[in-house]
Design a protein around this motif. Sequence first.
Motif, short mmCIF file in Angstrom:
data_model
loop_
_atom_site.label_atom_id
_atom_site.label_comp_id
_atom_site.label_asym_id
_atom_site.label_seq_id
_atom_site.Cartn_x
_atom_site.Cartn_y
_atom_site.Cartn_z
N GLN A 61 -21.31 25.43 -0.18
CA GLN A 61 -21.25 26.14 -1.45
C GLN A 61 -22.05 27.42 -1.35
O GLN A 61 -22.63 27.74 -0.32
CB GLN A 61 -21.77 25.24 -2.58
N ASN A 62 -22.08 28.14 -2.45
CA ASN A 62 -22.82 29.40 -2.48
C ASN A 62 -24.30 29.14 -2.24
O ASN A 62 -24.95 28.41 -3.00
CB ASN A 62 -22.63 30.06 -3.85
N GLU A 64 -26.87 31.10 -2.49
CA GLU A 64 -27.84 31.90 -3.23
C GLU A 64 -28.66 31.05 -4.20
O GLU A 64 -29.87 31.25 -4.36
CB GLU A 64 -27.12 33.01 -3.99
N GLY A 98 -26.55 26.14 1.42
CA GLY A 98 -25.50 25.71 0.51
C GLY A 98 -25.02 24.29 0.69
O GLY A 98 -24.05 23.90 0.04
#
Length: 263
Positions: A61-62, A64, A98
């Motif tokens: 997943q992302n 960030e 992530g």
Amino acid sequence: MTWVFVALLAILSFLAIVFLFKAPKGGREAVAAALMLGAAGYAAQGRPGEAGAPKEATDAQNPEAGQFFVEARARLRDQGIPTSNHWVIISDGLARNGHYADAAQLLRGAIEDDPKDSEAWLALGNVLVAHSEGVLTPPALYAYRRAVKADPKAPGPPYFLGLAMAQSGQLTQARALWADLLKTAPKNADWRVSVAQQLQRLDVFIASQSPSAVQAEEQTRQAPDAKGQDAQAQEPQAQESGPEPMKERTPPSRNPQPMPPRR
């Protein structure tokens, strides 16, 4: 041809164990038996001619959100002392890339080792929120509450719980958590100014909302279950008129907003 390499490898392994590692004379028979057992197992199950079947790597997943949670949790930690829990350290590395589901699995192992580890509970709540893309799910809420229970004086649990509530639309509850956190925070804490600035931005955002939206959130939090009351009031009418056709339900959004007040 494969059997030649297998036999050669077994012989070299036996010579290395006997002469390099100085295996005692009484144990050489056991070493030879182990090597022969391994060769027999390969003969029974080995299929060098079959094609490989590699699995595709699961997409992460992302990252960030994971990077933010790990860095912010480190800044809020008491006295800046890094955690010594190796499970939390490994899960932080996974979260930075992530892999939130894998990080959650490791953190469950850390909690099983020490159910009173507030840092592990807090990290678990963060990766669950990141995995759900900012939505405060019941498992994440449970993890945050366990983190508060394990260490009531830690600033991390109320801060991240308030952040998750704000992202999920529970603005007044988030503000109350952050306000209480600032009241009990040491004056020389490095994170105090940052939390105060975020609280000011939250106040500006709440003030920009329509009064009906704020009132709806308060009614959702304080009022009793209105749906149950409506169902009881409409039950006799439903029995007289017969069942109504079912309506298609629309799925909820990932970031639910406060519902407008009933009139």
